[in-house]
Write a protein that holds these residues in place. Structure first.
Motif, PDB file in Angstrom:
ATOM      1  N   LEU A 318     -75.404  39.683  38.181  1.00  0.00           N
ATOM      2  CA  LEU A 318     -74.092  39.328  37.606  1.00  0.00           C
ATOM      3  C   LEU A 318     -73.273  38.586  38.656  1.00  0.00           C
ATOM      4  N   GLY A 319     -73.358  39.089  39.892  1.00  0.00           N
ATOM      5  CA  GLY A 319     -72.637  38.448  40.991  1.00  0.00           C
ATOM      6  C   GLY A 319     -73.165  37.051  41.271  1.00  0.00           C
ATOM      7  N   ILE A 320     -74.471  36.891  41.163  1.00  0.00           N
ATOM      8  CA  ILE A 320     -75.076  35.572  41.429  1.00  0.00           C
ATOM      9  C   ILE A 320     -74.593  34.554  40.393  1.00  0.00           C
ATOM     10  N   TRP A 321     -74.603  34.947  39.113  1.00  0.00           N
ATOM     11  CA  TRP A 321     -74.117  34.018  38.076  1.00  0.00           C
ATOM     12  C   TRP A 321     -72.679  33.611  38.358  1.00  0.00           C
ATOM     13  N   ALA A 322     -71.838  34.640  38.657  1.00  0.00           N
ATOM     14  CA  ALA A 322     -70.413  34.366  38.880  1.00  0.00           C
ATOM     15  C   ALA A 322     -70.225  33.450  40.087  1.00  0.00           C
ATOM     16  N   GLU A 323     -70.917  33.768  41.159  1.00  0.00           N
ATOM     17  CA  GLU A 323     -70.720  33.044  42.406  1.00  0.00           C
ATOM     18  C   GLU A 323     -71.299  31.633  42.348  1.00  0.00           C
ATOM     19  N   MET A 324     -72.476  31.538  41.773  1.00  0.00           N
ATOM     20  CA  MET A 324     -73.193  30.263  41.837  1.00  0.00           C
ATOM     21  C   MET A 324     -72.760  29.285  40.747  1.00  0.00           C
ATOM     22  N   LEU A 325     -72.347  29.809  39.606  1.00  0.00           N
ATOM     23  CA  LEU A 325     -72.191  28.899  38.467  1.00  0.00           C
ATOM     24  C   LEU A 325     -70.809  28.907  37.835  1.00  0.00           C
ATOM     25  N   TYR A 326     -70.049  29.972  38.004  1.00  0.00           N
ATOM     26  CA  TYR A 326     -68.806  30.096  37.237  1.00  0.00           C
ATOM     27  C   TYR A 326     -67.590  30.286  38.132  1.00  0.00           C
ATOM     28  N   ASP A 327     -67.636  29.690  39.315  1.00  0.00           N
ATOM     29  CA  ASP A 327     -66.464  29.715  40.184  1.00  0.00           C
ATOM     30  C   ASP A 327     -65.921  31.124  40.382  1.00  0.00           C
ATOM     31  N   ASN A 328     -66.798  32.029  40.696  1.00  0.00           N
ATOM     32  CA  ASN A 328     -66.451  33.430  40.962  1.00  0.00           C
ATOM     33  C   ASN A 328     -65.816  34.162  39.782  1.00  0.00           C
ATOM     34  N   THR A 329     -66.157  33.711  38.584  1.00  0.00           N
ATOM     35  CA  THR A 329     -65.716  34.405  37.371  1.00  0.00           C
ATOM     36  C   THR A 329     -66.973  34.776  36.591  1.00  0.00           C
ATOM     37  N   PHE A 330     -66.968  35.944  35.966  1.00  0.00           N
ATOM     38  CA  PHE A 330     -68.171  36.350  35.235  1.00  0.00           C
ATOM     39  C   PHE A 330     -68.321  35.510  33.956  1.00  0.00           C
ATOM     40  N   PRO A 331     -69.548  35.239  33.562  1.00  0.00           N
ATOM     41  CA  PRO A 331     -69.768  34.394  32.377  1.00  0.00           C
ATOM     42  C   PRO A 331     -69.309  35.063  31.079  1.00  0.00           C
ATOM     43  N   GLU A 332     -69.137  34.236  30.058  1.00  0.00           N
ATOM     44  CA  GLU A 332     -68.681  34.744  28.760  1.00  0.00           C
ATOM     45  C   GLU A 332     -69.719  35.644  28.117  1.00  0.00           C
ATOM     46  N   GLU A 333     -70.966  35.309  28.341  1.00  0.00           N
ATOM     47  CA  GLU A 333     -72.026  36.123  27.752  1.00  0.00           C
ATOM     48  C   GLU A 333     -73.156  36.285  28.755  1.00  0.00           C
ATOM     49  N   ILE A 334     -73.977  37.287  28.527  1.00  0.00           N
ATOM     50  CA  ILE A 334     -75.165  37.456  29.364  1.00  0.00           C
ATOM     51  C   ILE A 334     -76.358  37.668  28.430  1.00  0.00           C
ATOM     52  N   GLY A 335     -77.528  37.756  28.988  1.00  0.00           N
ATOM     53  CA  GLY A 335     -78.703  38.039  28.166  1.00  0.00           C
ATOM     54  C   GLY A 335     -79.742  36.948  28.278  1.00  0.00           C
ATOM     55  N   SER A 336     -80.815  37.149  27.558  1.00  0.00           N
ATOM     56  CA  SER A 336     -81.973  36.274  27.715  1.00  0.00           C
ATOM     57  C   SER A 336     -81.690  34.850  27.247  1.00  0.00           C
ATOM     58  N   GLU A 337     -80.980  34.722  26.118  1.00  0.00           N
ATOM     59  CA  GLU A 337     -80.745  33.375  25.604  1.00  0.00           C
ATOM     60  C   GLU A 337     -79.844  32.595  26.557  1.00  0.00           C
ATOM     61  N   MET A 338     -78.819  33.273  27.038  1.00  0.00           N
ATOM     62  CA  MET A 338     -77.926  32.626  28.012  1.00  0.00           C
ATOM     63  C   MET A 338     -78.715  32.242  29.255  1.00  0.00           C
ATOM     64  N   THR A 339     -79.564  33.160  29.723  1.00  0.00           N
ATOM     65  CA  THR A 339     -80.352  32.880  30.934  1.00  0.00           C
ATOM     66  C   THR A 339     -81.235  31.668  30.712  1.00  0.00           C
ATOM     67  N   MET A 340     -81.853  31.641  29.529  1.00  0.00           N
ATOM     68  CA  MET A 340     -82.748  30.523  29.222  1.00  0.00           C
ATOM     69  C   MET A 340     -81.989  29.196  29.248  1.00  0.00           C
ATOM     70  N   LYS A 341     -80.800  29.200  28.631  1.00  0.00           N
ATOM     71  CA  LYS A 341     -80.038  27.958  28.559  1.00  0.00           C
ATOM     72  C   LYS A 341     -79.488  27.551  29.926  1.00  0.00           C
ATOM     73  N   MET A 342     -79.039  28.537  30.680  1.00  0.00           N
ATOM     74  CA  MET A 342     -78.340  28.217  31.923  1.00  0.00           C
ATOM     75  C   MET A 342     -79.265  28.124  33.134  1.00  0.00           C
ATOM     76  N   MET A 343     -80.515  28.509  32.950  1.00  0.00           N
ATOM     77  CA  MET A 343     -81.433  28.550  34.086  1.00  0.00           C
ATOM     78  C   MET A 343     -81.527  27.219  34.835  1.00  0.00           C
ATOM     79  N   PRO A 344     -81.709  26.099  34.116  1.00  0.00           N
ATOM     80  CA  PRO A 344     -81.796  24.833  34.861  1.00  0.00           C
ATOM     81  C   PRO A 344     -80.536  24.588  35.696  1.00  0.00           C
ATOM     82  N   ARG A 345     -79.386  24.982  35.170  1.00  0.00           N
ATOM     83  CA  ARG A 345     -78.141  24.770  35.925  1.00  0.00           C
ATOM     84  C   ARG A 345     -78.059  25.701  37.125  1.00  0.00           C
ATOM     85  N   LEU A 346     -78.566  26.901  36.954  1.00  0.00           N
ATOM     86  CA  LEU A 346     -78.558  27.819  38.096  1.00  0.00           C
ATOM     87  C   LEU A 346     -79.467  27.290  39.208  1.00  0.00           C
TER      88      LEU A 346
END
Lengths: 427, 173
Positions: A318-346
């Motif tokens: 959760l910290g990695i998503w917030a830190e790396m991709l969302y300007d230190n804010t937690f994402p709106e959603e989590i889960g496999s579909e979100m991971t799949m979509k956001m993986m290339p960006r991560l």
């Protein structure tokens, strides 16, 4: 054991390049005492070794001036550093493939619970009979709710699966569900990585077999909806829909041949998976589902272990998503579909943030294990809720996630500062 | 209770200025040259491209590049430039390698060695030259070529054996 001289010539070549260990060295010494031919070979290679060193010295000497000229050029201000526009370009360009195997690992976690549908030995209504009876199954798996979701192409032979992904065309995964091992091949970089998928992933898949068996029993007991007839891709189909607690499966089959046309699977709050383009009993070359590293590929030694997905992985991810991709804010959603979509960006973000390969691998593995942990909450019947959208990383007062394992009275509660506390009441 | 704290991921020494770059040139020029020579198989072309790579590296380098990342990066720049160079050269004219007249050089063992190296397959030539240019460190080569240590050792072994055969062939002529 005795070898021919050709073997000892290999050892001699290793000796002159410093790659011979003590044991081999003494074996070689013993042979050299009796073999004049090999002794001569060794002397020749040692002579060439000296020549090679002289050759390199000669080139170094020849190029000394040009090296100095180069330094002078740099000092002359003729060449200036471009610090702005190209700041990160090298990172963007260079290790493109370095995280790709990890990304593939992350995507493997998506398939928890889906694979056994094709490999289980359960009996089902006639519409699933071809799936269960087939020695080989080839199919496409659409993942995600959108039209532009990921497509996995699968070749299933017994417990082996060869998988390619539409968004990473250079990657091939070969899974062995029996041994809990996966081979990831990068066709572009010609590299191979082994990944352990024992433990949680295997447990998840086994659990899913149980679910399917239960579902089938329910179906046989009449707890299934007959969806009647419909038309898919111009074909007349008949459909059945079965539901078991949090899990659902819908099967559409050709009305005449009963050949499955579309199978939809949904687990808990997870994303739906659609299986299409089924082919049964097509001949498959064994090499395609072999776990051996193919000729011409280099095995990369990386510690990729998916076998132990923990709460800590989930929380840190959760910290990695917030830190790396969302300007230190937690994402709106989590889960496999979100991971799949956001993986290339991560993956891009990891490269941009100047992380080393090792750090990138570690973080990516955390994200992968985190997804397995999260999926297992559903598979194991836990309750959970995510409410982190917009919460700042570091906010110790605000809850971002909680879960209650099945049969547990207590809740595990994750806060914005990534601390985890127990609670007796539902947050 | 289990408290998880966030770990900082980015904390590495960086390359800061021209002086730093100078020391990198001194340190890595030979390795860059080895790669170029391995690919281009011609010392003059290799020298030109190695220089170009180092200058390009300087121009494009951000002050935030980490020192430990420099070597694999500059070698990649060099490799790409070599490939461009070969492509351009192929377009311009058929490849005619500069060679000394065999009659003048036959007796020269160094010449034989140079020619034999040139006859090696690129996959073997590059690690072989890197090995001798880079202080005989197979692990560094593995890292730079992004292959396993075992694979480098295997290629070095093959290179040494083939090189010997080629040398014997040349002296027997």
């Amino acid at each position: 054991m005795s070898y021919d001289c050709d073997h000892y010539k290999d050892l001699i070549a290793d000796l002159v390049t410093g790659a011979l260990d003590e044991t081999q060295s003494s074996i070689l010494d013993e042979h050299l005492r009796d073999c004049e031919k090999c002794q001569g070979y060794k002397e020749a290679l040692e002579q060439e070794d000296k020549l090679l060193s002289q050759y390199v010295d000669m080139i170094n000497d020849k190029t000394k001036d040009s090296r100095q000229k180069l330094i002078d050029k740099i000092n002359s201000n003729q060449y200036k550093q471009n610090n702005n526009s190209l700041k990160w370009r090298y990172i963007m360009k260079s290790p493109v493939t370095k995280f790709s195997a990890v990304a593939a690992v992350i995507l493997i976690a998506l398939s928890v619970g889906v694979i056994p549908l094709l490999t289980g030995s359960v009996t089902f209504a006639k519409v699933v009979q071809p799936i269960l009876d087939a020695k080989t199954v080839i199919l496409d798996m659409n993942i995600g709710s959108g039209q532009d979701g990921l497509v996995m192409h699968e070749v299933v032979v017994d417990s082996r699966i060869r998988r390619t992904l539409s968004n990473m065309p250079n990657l091939v995964q070969v899974l062995d569900l029996d041994s809990g091992k996966m081979l990831v091949l990068d066709e572009e970089a010609r590299t191979a990585v082994y990944v352990e998928i024992q433990g949680t992933v295997q447990e998840g898949t086994k659990h899913y077999v149980k679910f399917l068996r239960q579902l089938i029993r329910n179906v046989q007991g009449g707890e299934v909806d007959d969806l009647g007839k419909d038309v898919i891709d111009g074909r007349e189909v008949i459909g059945y829909h079965g539901k078991n607690n949090e899990e659902e499966v819908t099967i559409w089959a050709d009305a005449k041949t009963l050949h499955p046309v579309l199978v939809e699977v949904k687990i808990g709050k997870g994303f739906p998976t659609k299986l299409r383009n089924f082919k049964f009993n097509e001949p498959v070359d064994k090499a395609l589902v072999s776990l051996d590293v193919p000729d011409g590929y280099t095995l990369k030694e990386q510690n990729m272990d998916m076998s132990n997905a923990t709460e800590d992985d989930f929380v840190q991810s959760l910290g990695i998503w917030a830190e790396m991709l969302y300007d230190n804010t937690f994402p709106e959603e989590i889960g496999s579909e979100m991971t799949m979509k956001m993986m290339p960006r991560l993956v891009e973000a990891l490269k941009l943030k100047n992380v080393t390969e090792q750090q990138g691998v570690e973080m990516s593995m955390k994200v992968a294990r985190s997804m397995v942990f999260h999926q297992m909450l559903d598979v194991r019947g836990a309750k959970w809720n995510y409410s982190g959208g917009g919460v700042k990383l570091g906010d110790a007062e605000t809850i971002v996630f909680w879960y209650q394992p099945k049969d547990s009275q207590a809740y595990r509660v994750v806060y914005g500062d990534l601390s985890v506390k127990d609670s007796d009441t539902q947050p | 209770m289990n408290n998880c704290s966030k770990q900082p991921y980015i904390n590495r020494p960086e390359i800061n200025d021209r002086a730093d770059y100078e020391s990198l040139v001194t340190k890595y020029y030979a390795q860059v040259l080895a790669v170029c020579l391995g690919i281009l198989n011609n010392i003059h072309d290799a020298e030109d491209v190695a220089q170009e790579a180092m200058l390009k590296g300087y121009q494009k380098m951000s002050s935030r590049i980490q020192q430990e990342q420099f070597r694999p990066w500059i070698l990649r720049v060099a490799r790409n430039l070599c490939i461009d160079h070969l492509r351009k050269k192929k377009r311009r004219q058929p490849v005619v390698e500069e060679q000394s007249t065999p009659s003048q050089q036959d007796a020269d063992t160094m010449y034989d060695l140079q020619q034999a190296i040139g006859q090696l397959d690129k996959e073997l030539r590059v690690p072989l030259l890197m090995y001798y240019f880079d202080g005989r460190n197979a692990r560094n080569i593995a890292e730079n070529l992004n292959v396993s240590h075992a694979s480098v050792c295997q290629r070095l072994r093959k290179a040494r054996r083939q090189l010997h055969d080629l040398m014997v062939e040349r002296t027997e002529k």
